[in-house]
Write an enzyme that holds these catalytic residues in place. Structure first.
Site, PDB file in Angstrom:
ATOM      1  N   LYS A  29      22.747 100.990  21.865  1.00  0.00           N
ATOM      2  CA  LYS A  29      23.678 100.669  20.775  1.00  0.00           C
ATOM      3  C   LYS A  29      24.967 100.153  21.377  1.00  0.00           C
ATOM      4  O   LYS A  29      25.284 100.475  22.532  1.00  0.00           O
ATOM      5  CB  LYS A  29      23.967 101.931  19.953  1.00  0.00           C
ATOM      6  CG  LYS A  29      24.505 101.655  18.571  1.00  0.00           C
ATOM      7  CD  LYS A  29      23.429 101.372  17.544  1.00  0.00           C
ATOM      8  CE  LYS A  29      24.016 100.933  16.232  1.00  0.00           C
ATOM      9  NZ  LYS A  29      23.002 100.811  15.181  1.00  0.00           N
TER      10      LYS A  29
ATOM     11  N   ASP B 114      24.922  95.714  12.736  1.00  0.00           N
ATOM     12  CA  ASP B 114      25.164  97.055  12.188  1.00  0.00           C
ATOM     13  C   ASP B 114      26.431  96.892  11.336  1.00  0.00           C
ATOM     14  O   ASP B 114      26.762  95.764  10.928  1.00  0.00           O
ATOM     15  CB  ASP B 114      25.344  98.088  13.309  1.00  0.00           C
ATOM     16  CG  ASP B 114      25.333  99.540  12.814  1.00  0.00           C
ATOM     17  OD1 ASP B 114      24.256 100.096  12.610  1.00  0.00           O
ATOM     18  OD2 ASP B 114      26.422 100.130  12.620  1.00  0.00           O
TER      19      ASP B 114
HETATM   20  P1  NDP Z   1      27.818  96.986   6.378  1.00  0.00           P
HETATM   21  O1  NDP Z   1      29.006  96.737   7.214  1.00  0.00           O
HETATM   22  O2  NDP Z   1      27.051  95.847   5.828  1.00  0.00           O
HETATM   23  O3  NDP Z   1      28.198  97.926   5.135  1.00  0.00           O
HETATM   24  C1  NDP Z   1      28.765  99.187   5.309  1.00  0.00           C
HETATM   25  C2  NDP Z   1      29.145  99.736   3.947  1.00  0.00           C
HETATM   26  O4  NDP Z   1      29.575 101.081   4.115  1.00  0.00           O
HETATM   27  C3  NDP Z   1      30.302  99.001   3.298  1.00  0.00           C
HETATM   28  O5  NDP Z   1      30.171  99.080   1.910  1.00  0.00           O
HETATM   29  C4  NDP Z   1      31.511  99.792   3.780  1.00  0.00           C
HETATM   30  O6  NDP Z   1      32.637  99.683   2.925  1.00  0.00           O
HETATM   31  C5  NDP Z   1      30.959 101.202   3.785  1.00  0.00           C
HETATM   32  N1  NDP Z   1      31.653 101.994   4.812  1.00  0.00           N
HETATM   33  C6  NDP Z   1      31.708 101.759   6.142  1.00  0.00           C
HETATM   34  N2  NDP Z   1      32.450 102.673   6.768  1.00  0.00           N
HETATM   35  C7  NDP Z   1      32.880 103.499   5.810  1.00  0.00           C
HETATM   36  C8  NDP Z   1      33.694 104.646   5.830  1.00  0.00           C
HETATM   37  N3  NDP Z   1      34.229 105.128   6.966  1.00  0.00           N
HETATM   38  N4  NDP Z   1      33.912 105.273   4.641  1.00  0.00           N
HETATM   39  C9  NDP Z   1      33.379 104.787   3.488  1.00  0.00           C
HETATM   40  N5  NDP Z   1      32.592 103.710   3.424  1.00  0.00           N
HETATM   41  C10 NDP Z   1      32.364 103.072   4.561  1.00  0.00           C
HETATM   42  O7  NDP Z   1      26.878  97.953   7.258  1.00  0.00           O
HETATM   43  P2  NDP Z   1      25.319  98.241   7.092  1.00  0.00           P
HETATM   44  O8  NDP Z   1      24.962  98.252   5.653  1.00  0.00           O
HETATM   45  O9  NDP Z   1      24.593  97.365   8.015  1.00  0.00           O
HETATM   46  O10 NDP Z   1      25.212  99.727   7.691  1.00  0.00           O
HETATM   47  C11 NDP Z   1      25.370 100.894   6.884  1.00  0.00           C
HETATM   48  C12 NDP Z   1      24.766 102.090   7.598  1.00  0.00           C
HETATM   49  O11 NDP Z   1      23.366 101.850   7.841  1.00  0.00           O
HETATM   50  C13 NDP Z   1      25.365 102.427   8.957  1.00  0.00           C
HETATM   51  O12 NDP Z   1      25.297 103.830   9.158  1.00  0.00           O
HETATM   52  C14 NDP Z   1      24.400 101.745   9.924  1.00  0.00           C
HETATM   53  O13 NDP Z   1      24.440 102.328  11.213  1.00  0.00           O
HETATM   54  C15 NDP Z   1      23.086 102.027   9.221  1.00  0.00           C
HETATM   55  N6  NDP Z   1      21.964 101.173   9.596  1.00  0.00           N
HETATM   56  C16 NDP Z   1      22.065  99.803   9.474  1.00  0.00           C
HETATM   57  C17 NDP Z   1      20.992  99.011   9.817  1.00  0.00           C
HETATM   58  C18 NDP Z   1      20.994  97.541   9.585  1.00  0.00           C
HETATM   59  O14 NDP Z   1      19.922  96.929   9.754  1.00  0.00           O
HETATM   60  N7  NDP Z   1      22.080  96.929   9.169  1.00  0.00           N
HETATM   61  C19 NDP Z   1      19.763  99.591  10.413  1.00  0.00           C
HETATM   62  C20 NDP Z   1      19.723 101.044  10.390  1.00  0.00           C
HETATM   63  C21 NDP Z   1      20.816 101.779  10.026  1.00  0.00           C
HETATM   64  P3  NDP Z   1      33.831  98.696   3.319  1.00  0.00           P
HETATM   65  O15 NDP Z   1      33.312  97.323   3.030  1.00  0.00           O
HETATM   66  O16 NDP Z   1      34.944  99.125   2.423  1.00  0.00           O
HETATM   67  O17 NDP Z   1      34.126  98.929   4.767  1.00  0.00           O
END
Ligand code: NDP
Length: 450
Positions: free
Chosen positions: A130, A170
């Site tokens: 990662k 991510d």
């Molecule tokens: P994105 O950046 O596309 O979206 C993240 C979302 O979560 C946004 O809506 C963001 O809001 C919110 N968010 C992020 N940090 C915080 C926080 N500290 N408090 C509240 N809300 C928060 O990321 P992904 O959708 O790709 O990833 C989301 C999760 O899924 C993570 O844990 C990632 O590790 C996991 N994951 C992702 C994969 C992938 O293929 N993308 C694969 C497997 C797991 P805002 O826009 O306001 O920041």
């Protein structure tokens, strides 16, 4: 940490804490896995021979580097870049890059550690790693994002490769950032090495369904869980946290399967839409305009509430899919969900539920799936992208989605059967951790002490 670690495993856990002081997210991820190893601590010593557990908790390599870049105003900014290459027993390092101001070594190590077991569970030939940076993409211009990505790759390129380490996206790293990263890699190396990154755009080596894969996969996994109770998504009220890549495509698949997602969130609050989240509107706000979720309520009309302060998990639902970030669902939120009759929680994010929340879900006997099983569809589809790149081929959406669904069904079966084998039927945490661990441990024994 709530439950006690097995006395034979406690010294290993103590050593991890002593060797990695202050890295609380990493400690938490290790704790969850070590707790699940209880059934093998007494009965299956072969899985602890040759210090496998100690070696599995120590990354093979940790790279930290300076990322200098110029703002539009000509100021020099410095961020910190990370790549933790955790384990290659099963294949090249594989795992995403996260750009978020909260990123530090502990967060990257927890994610890399979880990735080792998740990737093992997929059944694909991929190891775990990662990376990322404490860079905050919010509020940056297109040119600033590009300059940052180019500077980040100018150091990272020497550590990655199709057979060495294959990053993906991510939080904060989507198609746009991967494009700039791949472009810079291609320029520096003078090679079109498609297999070096996954999550690429469809016209430059990407796979169908990779964008949708983590969200769709989480819902496919939850569907399998519901199936064990003779149920389905049809008619269920669902709450999804986040509104990023994972959340959007989880919402899409829930709606396709007959459920209704009535609430979702971002880091500034959540919206409740009893008619069901309007996905076209959500995608326009989040994927196209990169705006705040509060705009959803303004544009959708008076029936929709935006709540800036408060907990999304207070919204009553039957199914909860945490898809935002780590430790977003704590004990108090778990209690609220249970009081409101939640029946299933499946993690789309990595480690979104705290140990206390997991204890409460398991104590209440509801269906609960850890992210390393339920969100493995993203990395599994990345491995399908690598297969297509290696064979210079590309598959149709339908074919790739069918493969994703088969993979999620197989992971579900692996978790269920392993939990049963070790006398913990229905315990997806134990099933996932034990199945993931045993496969990596077997390979590490075969490869010798390296
Ligand atoms: P994105 O950046 O596309 O979206 C993240 C979302 O979560 C946004 O809506 C963001 O809001 C919110 N968010 C992020 N940090 C915080 C926080 N500290 N408090 C509240 N809300 C928060 O990321 P992904 O959708 O790709 O990833 C989301 C999760 O899924 C993570 O844990 C990632 O590790 C996991 N994951 C992702 C994969 C992938 O293929 N993308 C694969 C497997 C797991 P805002 O826009 O306001 O920041």
């Amino acid at each position: 940490m709530t439950a006690a670690v097995h006395p034979r495993l406690q010294p290993h856990f103590d050593a991890v804490i002593a060797r990695n002081p202050g890295e609380k997210e990493f400690h938490q991820a290790v704790y969850e896995v070590i707790l699940s190893l209880t059934p093998i601590a007494g009965k299956r010593p072969e899985y602890l021979q040759w210090s496998i557990l100690k070696r599995i908790c120590e990354p093979e390599r940790q790279i930290i580097f300076r990322v200098p870049w110029l703002t539009d105003a000509g100021e020099v900014e410095i961020n910190r870049g990370f790549r933790v290459q955790f384990n290659t027993a099963l294949g090249p390092y594989k795992g995403g890059l996260r750009f978020h101001p909260s990123v530090n070594l502990s967060i990257i190590k927890f994610l890399g550690f979880e990735q080792v077991f998740k990737n093992s569970l997929t059944g694909m030939p991929i190891g775990g790693g990662k990376g990322g940076s404490d860079f905050d993409p919010k509020g940056k211009s297109e040119q600033e994002i590009m300059r940052f990505c180019q500077s980040f790759m100018t150091e990272l390129y020497r550590h990655i490769g199709e057979y060495r380490d294959v990053p993906a996206g991510d939080i904060g790293v989507g198609g746009r950032e991967l494009g700039y990263l791949f472009g810079q890699y291609k320029r520096i190396t003078n090679q079109y090495e498609s297999g070096v990154l996954t999550g690429k755009g469809l016209s430059w080596g990407g796979s169908q369904v990779r964008t949708e894969a983590t969200g769709y996969g989480t819902v496919f996994f939850a569907q399998e869980m519901l199936g064990t109770k003779g149920q389905s998504f049809d008619g269920k009220r669902v709450v999804v946290s986040g509104s990023g890549n994972v959340a959007i495509y989880a919402i899409e698949k829930v709606h396709q399967l007959g459920g209704t997602v009535i609430a979702c969130s971002d880091s500034n609050g959540y919206v409740v839409d009893e008619q069901g989240i309007d996905l076209d509107l959500l995608k326009d706000i989040k994927e196209v305009r990169r705006a705040r979720l509060s705009e959803y309520a303004e544009r959708r009309g008076s029936d929709v509430r935006h709540v800036a302060d408060g907990s999304l998990w207070d919204v009553p639902c039957q199914i909860a899919l945490p898809c935002a970030t780590q430790n977003e669902l704590r004990g108090s939120a778990a209690k609220a969900l249970l009081d409101n009759g939640v029946e299933l929680v499946a993690e789309g994010a990595n480690m979104p539920c705290t140990p206390k929340a997991i204890d409460l879900f398991q104590g209440a006997g509801i269906l609960y799936a850890p992210g390393k099983a339920s969100n493995a569809g993203g990395v599994a589809t990345s491995a399908l992208e690598m297969q297509q790149n290696a064979s210079r081929d590309s598959w149709s959406f339908e074919d790739t989605e069918a493969r994703l669904q088969q993979i999620m069904t197989a992971i579900h079966t692996r978790c269920v059967e392993t939990a049963e084998e070790f006398g913990e039927p229905g315990n997806y945490v134990m099933g996932a951790n034990l199945a993931g661990y045993m496969k990596v441990a077997n390979a590490m024994v075969a490869l010798g002490v390296i």
